[in-house]
Write a protein that holds these residues in place. Structure first.
Motif, PDB file in Angstrom:
ATOM      1  N   GLN A 277       0.838  -1.185   0.000  1.00  0.00           N
ATOM      2  CA  GLN A 277       0.000   0.000   0.000  1.00  0.00           C
ATOM      3  C   GLN A 277       0.882   1.246   0.000  1.00  0.00           C
ATOM      4  O   GLN A 277       2.051   1.190   0.338  1.00  0.00           O
ATOM      5  N   VAL A 278       0.266   2.352  -0.411  1.00  0.00           N
ATOM      6  CA  VAL A 278       0.902   3.661  -0.333  1.00  0.00           C
ATOM      7  C   VAL A 278       0.096   4.475   0.666  1.00  0.00           C
ATOM      8  O   VAL A 278      -1.136   4.523   0.584  1.00  0.00           O
ATOM      9  N   VAL A 279       0.782   5.121   1.610  1.00  0.00           N
ATOM     10  CA  VAL A 279       0.115   5.942   2.622  1.00  0.00           C
ATOM     11  C   VAL A 279       0.623   7.379   2.487  1.00  0.00           C
ATOM     12  O   VAL A 279       1.821   7.641   2.617  1.00  0.00           O
ATOM     13  N   PHE A 280      -0.311   8.295   2.205  1.00  0.00           N
ATOM     14  CA  PHE A 280       0.009   9.712   2.089  1.00  0.00           C
ATOM     15  C   PHE A 280       0.089  10.362   3.460  1.00  0.00           C
ATOM     16  O   PHE A 280      -0.725  10.090   4.337  1.00  0.00           O
ATOM     17  N   GLY A 281       1.046  11.273   3.609  1.00  0.00           N
ATOM     18  CA  GLY A 281       1.148  12.100   4.805  1.00  0.00           C
ATOM     19  C   GLY A 281       0.238  13.316   4.684  1.00  0.00           C
ATOM     20  O   GLY A 281      -0.758  13.305   3.966  1.00  0.00           O
ATOM     21  N   ARG A 282       0.590  14.421   5.361  1.00  0.00           N
ATOM     22  CA  ARG A 282      -0.308  15.568   5.534  1.00  0.00           C
ATOM     23  C   ARG A 282      -0.166  16.670   4.482  1.00  0.00           C
ATOM     24  O   ARG A 282      -0.880  17.653   4.535  1.00  0.00           O
ATOM     25  N   ASN A 283       0.737  16.543   3.519  1.00  0.00           N
ATOM     26  CA  ASN A 283       0.909  17.587   2.514  1.00  0.00           C
ATOM     27  C   ASN A 283       0.193  17.198   1.229  1.00  0.00           C
ATOM     28  O   ASN A 283       0.318  16.080   0.741  1.00  0.00           O
ATOM     29  N   ALA A 284      -0.559  18.126   0.649  1.00  0.00           N
ATOM     30  CA  ALA A 284      -1.326  17.864  -0.574  1.00  0.00           C
ATOM     31  C   ALA A 284      -0.441  17.585  -1.784  1.00  0.00           C
ATOM     32  O   ALA A 284      -0.921  17.092  -2.798  1.00  0.00           O
ATOM     33  N   CYS A 285       0.849  17.873  -1.697  1.00  0.00           N
ATOM     34  CA  CYS A 285       1.770  17.607  -2.810  1.00  0.00           C
ATOM     35  C   CYS A 285       2.228  16.151  -2.871  1.00  0.00           C
ATOM     36  O   CYS A 285       2.885  15.749  -3.836  1.00  0.00           O
ATOM     37  N   ASN A 286       1.922  15.347  -1.867  1.00  0.00           N
ATOM     38  CA  ASN A 286       2.257  13.926  -1.941  1.00  0.00           C
ATOM     39  C   ASN A 286       1.591  13.351  -3.173  1.00  0.00           C
ATOM     40  O   ASN A 286       0.431  13.637  -3.451  1.00  0.00           O
ATOM     41  N   SER A 287       2.323  12.535  -3.934  1.00  0.00           N
ATOM     42  CA  SER A 287       1.680  11.991  -5.128  1.00  0.00           C
ATOM     43  C   SER A 287       2.310  10.692  -5.602  1.00  0.00           C
ATOM     44  O   SER A 287       3.488  10.431  -5.397  1.00  0.00           O
ATOM     45  N   VAL A 288       1.452   9.904  -6.204  1.00  0.00           N
ATOM     46  CA  VAL A 288       1.843   8.767  -7.016  1.00  0.00           C
ATOM     47  C   VAL A 288       1.542   9.250  -8.414  1.00  0.00           C
ATOM     48  O   VAL A 288       0.395   9.396  -8.794  1.00  0.00           O
ATOM     49  N   ARG A 289       2.602   9.573  -9.168  1.00  0.00           N
ATOM     50  CA  ARG A 289       2.366  10.304 -10.399  1.00  0.00           C
ATOM     51  C   ARG A 289       3.061   9.691 -11.597  1.00  0.00           C
ATOM     52  O   ARG A 289       4.119   9.081 -11.483  1.00  0.00           O
TER      53      ARG A 289
ATOM     54  N   LEU B 160      -3.521  -0.618  -2.757  1.00  0.00           N
ATOM     55  CA  LEU B 160      -4.280   0.407  -2.050  1.00  0.00           C
ATOM     56  C   LEU B 160      -3.434   1.666  -1.897  1.00  0.00           C
ATOM     57  O   LEU B 160      -2.281   1.604  -1.453  1.00  0.00           O
ATOM     58  N   ILE B 161      -4.023   2.809  -2.269  1.00  0.00           N
ATOM     59  CA  ILE B 161      -3.384   4.106  -2.073  1.00  0.00           C
ATOM     60  C   ILE B 161      -4.346   4.930  -1.237  1.00  0.00           C
ATOM     61  O   ILE B 161      -5.500   5.129  -1.630  1.00  0.00           O
ATOM     62  N   HIS B 162      -3.885   5.405  -0.062  1.00  0.00           N
ATOM     63  CA  HIS B 162      -4.768   6.136   0.846  1.00  0.00           C
ATOM     64  C   HIS B 162      -3.944   7.007   1.780  1.00  0.00           C
ATOM     65  O   HIS B 162      -2.725   7.024   1.721  1.00  0.00           O
ATOM     66  N   GLY B 163      -4.609   7.738   2.638  1.00  0.00           N
ATOM     67  CA  GLY B 163      -3.921   8.555   3.621  1.00  0.00           C
ATOM     68  C   GLY B 163      -4.560   9.916   3.756  1.00  0.00           C
ATOM     69  O   GLY B 163      -5.693  10.133   3.344  1.00  0.00           O
ATOM     70  N   HIS B 164      -3.813  10.851   4.310  1.00  0.00           N
ATOM     71  CA  HIS B 164      -4.343  12.166   4.617  1.00  0.00           C
ATOM     72  C   HIS B 164      -4.515  13.028   3.372  1.00  0.00           C
ATOM     73  O   HIS B 164      -5.620  13.453   3.053  1.00  0.00           O
ATOM     74  N   SER B 165      -3.430  13.316   2.649  1.00  0.00           N
ATOM     75  CA  SER B 165      -3.500  14.220   1.498  1.00  0.00           C
ATOM     76  C   SER B 165      -2.553  13.752   0.407  1.00  0.00           C
ATOM     77  O   SER B 165      -1.418  13.381   0.674  1.00  0.00           O
ATOM     78  N   GLY B 166      -3.042  13.806  -0.833  1.00  0.00           N
ATOM     79  CA  GLY B 166      -2.191  13.435  -1.946  1.00  0.00           C
ATOM     80  C   GLY B 166      -2.984  13.348  -3.234  1.00  0.00           C
ATOM     81  O   GLY B 166      -4.188  13.599  -3.267  1.00  0.00           O
ATOM     82  N   GLN B 167      -2.286  12.958  -4.281  1.00  0.00           N
ATOM     83  CA  GLN B 167      -2.903  12.860  -5.592  1.00  0.00           C
ATOM     84  C   GLN B 167      -2.319  11.677  -6.344  1.00  0.00           C
ATOM     85  O   GLN B 167      -1.208  11.250  -6.073  1.00  0.00           O
ATOM     86  N   VAL B 168      -3.112  11.189  -7.311  1.00  0.00           N
ATOM     87  CA  VAL B 168      -2.695  10.054  -8.126  1.00  0.00           C
ATOM     88  C   VAL B 168      -2.942  10.407  -9.585  1.00  0.00           C
ATOM     89  O   VAL B 168      -3.978  10.969  -9.918  1.00  0.00           O
ATOM     90  N   GLY B 169      -1.991  10.075 -10.456  1.00  0.00           N
ATOM     91  CA  GLY B 169      -2.146  10.301 -11.884  1.00  0.00           C
ATOM     92  C   GLY B 169      -1.092  11.234 -12.410  1.00  0.00           C
ATOM     93  O   GLY B 169      -0.047  11.428 -11.798  1.00  0.00           O
ATOM     94  N   TYR B 170      -1.372  11.825 -13.575  1.00  0.00           N
ATOM     95  CA  TYR B 170      -0.419  12.774 -14.127  1.00  0.00           C
ATOM     96  C   TYR B 170      -0.487  14.043 -13.257  1.00  0.00           C
ATOM     97  O   TYR B 170      -1.532  14.620 -13.034  1.00  0.00           O
ATOM     98  N   ALA B 171       0.650  14.440 -12.755  1.00  0.00           N
ATOM     99  CA  ALA B 171       0.697  15.643 -11.922  1.00  0.00           C
ATOM    100  C   ALA B 171       2.104  16.222 -12.015  1.00  0.00           C
ATOM    101  O   ALA B 171       3.079  15.493 -11.878  1.00  0.00           O
ATOM    102  N   PRO B 172       2.201  17.504 -12.254  1.00  0.00           N
ATOM    103  CA  PRO B 172       3.528  18.116 -12.200  1.00  0.00           C
ATOM    104  C   PRO B 172       4.004  18.131 -10.755  1.00  0.00           C
ATOM    105  O   PRO B 172       3.219  18.068  -9.819  1.00  0.00           O
ATOM    106  N   ALA B 173       5.305  18.150 -10.573  1.00  0.00           N
ATOM    107  CA  ALA B 173       5.858  18.227  -9.212  1.00  0.00           C
ATOM    108  C   ALA B 173       5.446  19.543  -8.575  1.00  0.00           C
ATOM    109  O   ALA B 173       5.325  20.554  -9.247  1.00  0.00           O
ATOM    110  N   CYS B 174       5.230  19.523  -7.283  1.00  0.00           N
ATOM    111  CA  CYS B 174       4.875  20.744  -6.551  1.00  0.00           C
ATOM    112  C   CYS B 174       6.041  21.687  -6.464  1.00  0.00           C
ATOM    113  O   CYS B 174       7.164  21.318  -6.496  1.00  0.00           O
TER     114      CYS B 174
END
Length: 169
Positions: free
Chosen positions: A130-142, A155-169
């Motif tokens: 699994q992937v667990v996101f921390g508290r920053n919205a810039c966390n990503s599986v991209r 499973l990808i889950h946690g506090h804040s993050g994004q999945v898919g095509y995303a530029p780096a924060c």
């Protein structure tokens, strides 16, 4: 501190017994289809610009593989990846990742620390992990480049993050 640089294989590595300090992988370790076991004897390794290629990493004795930045190329990881301690840490993934453990992306307590798994090209994320996101919205599986796809089987889950095509924060 020991920095493992250059390009080398398992036979070149020999036996490593650590009694303190840090082991940084700064070069390329090609496992040649074999297994690298990290445990209380070898201690924690830090991916610090290095690459693990063509094999399996078994993380035993509650040892995690830590990332500042690094590449996993055609790897299976049996254990936990820790991308929580450095602001903007990342792991670039090439040729798929089988994760049988947890990838911790970003801190659960520090909102400024973020991390990402950066998939270069179309590939798969699979395994029993699994992937667990921390508290920053810039966390990503991209997926790094538009037009590429990520086939996700964990499973990808946690506090804040994004999945898919995303530029780096």
């Amino acid at each position: 501190t020991v920095n493992l640089g250059g390009s080398f294989g398992m036979a070149d590595l020999g036996t490593l017994h650590r009694s303190g300090g840090t082991v940084n992988l700064t070069g390329t370790l090609d496992l040649g289809g074999g297994t690298l076991g990290l445990d209380a004897t070898t201690g924690v390794w830090v991916m610090n610009g290095g690459t693990l290629r063509n094999g399996t990493v078994d993380l035993l004795d509650a040892i995690r593989l830590f990332f500042v930045n690094g590449t996993l190329d055609g790897m299976t990881v049996n254990g936990d990846l820790d991308l929580t301690t450095v602001y903007g840490s990342f792991a670039t993934i090439l040729n798929g990742l089988v994760l049988n453990g947890t990838a911790f992306l970003g801190s659960q307590t520090n909102t400024t620390a973020y991390a990402y798994l950066n998939f270069a090209g179309s590939q798969a994320l699979s395994g029993s992990g699994q992937v667990v996101f921390g508290r920053n919205a810039c966390n990503s599986v991209r997926v790094r480049d538009p037009g590429n796809t990520l086939t996700n089987r964990i499973l990808i889950h946690g506090h804040s993050g994004q999945v898919g095509y995303a530029p780096a924060c």
